[in-house]
Design a protein around this motif. Structure first.
Motif, PDB file in Angstrom:
ATOM      1  N   GLN A 107     -15.703   8.348  -9.091  1.00  0.00           N
ATOM      2  CA  GLN A 107     -15.558   9.501  -8.193  1.00  0.00           C
ATOM      3  C   GLN A 107     -15.306  10.773  -8.983  1.00  0.00           C
ATOM      4  OE1 GLN A 107     -12.889   9.243  -4.904  1.00  0.00           O
ATOM      5  NE2 GLN A 107     -13.723   7.325  -4.121  1.00  0.00           N
ATOM      6  N   GLU A 108     -14.483  10.688 -10.037  1.00  0.00           N
ATOM      7  CA  GLU A 108     -14.228  11.859 -10.871  1.00  0.00           C
ATOM      8  C   GLU A 108     -15.521  12.325 -11.535  1.00  0.00           C
ATOM      9  OE1 GLU A 108     -11.590  13.531 -10.968  1.00  0.00           O
ATOM     10  OE2 GLU A 108     -10.108  12.206 -10.063  1.00  0.00           O
ATOM     11  N   ALA A 109     -16.306  11.386 -12.024  1.00  0.00           N
ATOM     12  CA  ALA A 109     -17.584  11.737 -12.650  1.00  0.00           C
ATOM     13  C   ALA A 109     -18.536  12.349 -11.626  1.00  0.00           C
ATOM     14  CB  ALA A 109     -18.206  10.500 -13.297  1.00  0.00           C
ATOM     15  N   PHE A 110     -18.534  11.782 -10.418  1.00  0.00           N
ATOM     16  CA  PHE A 110     -19.395  12.318  -9.361  1.00  0.00           C
ATOM     17  C   PHE A 110     -18.973  13.737  -8.988  1.00  0.00           C
ATOM     18  CE2 PHE A 110     -20.432  12.973  -4.877  1.00  0.00           C
ATOM     19  CZ  PHE A 110     -21.786  12.674  -4.867  1.00  0.00           C
ATOM     20  N   VAL A 161     -21.281  17.064  -9.217  1.00  0.00           N
ATOM     21  CA  VAL A 161     -21.495  17.977  -8.090  1.00  0.00           C
ATOM     22  C   VAL A 161     -21.084  19.397  -8.471  1.00  0.00           C
ATOM     23  CG1 VAL A 161     -20.727  18.564  -5.756  1.00  0.00           C
ATOM     24  CG2 VAL A 161     -21.326  16.211  -6.306  1.00  0.00           C
ATOM     25  N   ALA A 162     -19.944  19.534  -9.157  1.00  0.00           N
ATOM     26  CA  ALA A 162     -19.481  20.863  -9.564  1.00  0.00           C
ATOM     27  C   ALA A 162     -20.461  21.512 -10.531  1.00  0.00           C
ATOM     28  CB  ALA A 162     -18.094  20.756 -10.196  1.00  0.00           C
ATOM     29  N   LEU A 163     -20.997  20.740 -11.480  1.00  0.00           N
ATOM     30  CA  LEU A 163     -21.958  21.302 -12.440  1.00  0.00           C
ATOM     31  C   LEU A 163     -23.250  21.716 -11.745  1.00  0.00           C
ATOM     32  CD1 LEU A 163     -21.454  18.871 -15.465  1.00  0.00           C
ATOM     33  CD2 LEU A 163     -20.739  21.265 -15.296  1.00  0.00           C
ATOM     34  N   PHE A 166     -24.208  21.719  -2.019  1.00  0.00           N
ATOM     35  CA  PHE A 166     -23.572  21.404  -3.299  1.00  0.00           C
ATOM     36  C   PHE A 166     -22.350  22.281  -3.538  1.00  0.00           C
ATOM     37  CE2 PHE A 166     -27.720  19.483  -4.054  1.00  0.00           C
ATOM     38  CZ  PHE A 166     -27.332  18.283  -4.653  1.00  0.00           C
ATOM     39  N   PHE A 167     -22.433  23.540  -3.137  1.00  0.00           N
ATOM     40  CA  PHE A 167     -21.260  24.392  -3.306  1.00  0.00           C
ATOM     41  C   PHE A 167     -20.107  23.892  -2.449  1.00  0.00           C
ATOM     42  CE2 PHE A 167     -18.732  27.693  -1.292  1.00  0.00           C
ATOM     43  CZ  PHE A 167     -17.974  28.079  -2.389  1.00  0.00           C
TER      44      PHE A 167
END
Length: 275
Positions: free
Chosen positions: A68-71, A75-77, A136-137
């Motif tokens: 989840q942290e990687a996801f 998403v943030a990138l 995405f934002f």
């Protein structure tokens, strides 16, 4: 709440501007009867954006903690790239967008049998671009700001953008769109910098980024991120009360690099030399 409000206000105004240009051109050229095709494209684009957003939320819920942290970092990138691309696109296309859209409408009517589908496609692509950017934002900002504040801010931004779009289309309100997009563009660059910094934090928590982890400063006693001013700064600029060196460098790179690129004078058109 303010960050999603301003971002969705800008996104909504971009979409309203595009649809308004198409609608105005159809009315002026005696093709107003084709407006239902435009609204069909708009509704399909909104439905696609909602479907993608819901799908990503369901996908994330089934991941273990580190995944989840990687996801969230991914998403943030993506949101950083989308936000910077959004302001760059509007900066480079503002002068030619009206002519390009009117050309698309004219091209649709060169094939009368496919005119309705062409108009649906033109409106769909225009609004879907803004809608998918927003997905995405909003996913990235909701992950950072749990609670009702961020969703309410986003809804208010969309509602105000629709109202302003209708008012501008009908001629009841005149906005300096150049100033509007310039100032919101500057704000968006800072939001993107904050999202990039938070993406590095999520990558570290996922075990994928372990460089430059020395504390840059510690303001946990002076201005904790849990305080009201800290929460506001976190939502607006990605503030953190104890960032690492990597997060600070990442924030500065995106903020100052993005501002330089966004605010630099547009290149003058090249003149063709005859003979």
């Amino acid at each position: 709440m303010l960050a999603p409000f301003l971002i969705m206000l800008r996104e909504g105004m971009e979409a309203a501007l595009i649809v308004g240009i198409i609608a105005t051109y159809l009315q002026r050229t005696g093709r107003g009867a084709w407006m239902p095709a435009v609204w069909t494209g708009v509704l399909l684009a909104v439905a696609l954006s909602l479907f993608v957003g819901a799908g990503l939320q369901v996908l994330q819920a089934g991941f273990p903690q580190k995944t989840q942290e990687a996801f969230e970092a991914a998403v943030a990138l993506v949101a950083v790239g989308v936000l910077l691309g959004m302001v760059t696109w509007m900066r480079n296309s503002a002068r030619s967008i009206r002519g390009a859209l009117q050309g698309s409408v004219d091209a649709a009517f060169t094939r009368p049998q496919g005119a309705a589908w062409a108009l649906v496609g033109a409106a769909f692509l225009a609004v879907a671009r803004e809608g998918l950017e927003s997905v995405f934002f909003l996913l990235a900002i909701f992950q950072q700001s749990p609670g009702l504040g961020a969703p309410l801010g986003a809804l208010l931004g969309v509602a105000l953008s629709v109202a302003l779009g209708i008012a501008v289309y009908r001629g009841g309100v005149r906005l300096d769109l150049r100033q509007f997009f310039t100032w919101t563009g500057i704000f968006i660059v800072f939001v993107a910098a904050g999202l990039f910094s938070s993406a590095l934090r999520s990558l570290h928590e996922a075990g994928l980024w372990n460089h430059l982890q020395q504390p840059l400063y510690d303001l946990t006693r002076v201005l904790p991120v849990s305080s009201v001013p800290g929460t506001i700064l976190s939502g607006l600029l990605g503030y953190h009360d104890r960032p690492t060196v990597g997060e600070g460098l990442g924030w500065a790179l995106v903020a100052f690099g993005g501002l330089w690129f966004f605010l630099r004078p547009a290149p003058a058109p090249r003149l063709r030399v005859q003979g």
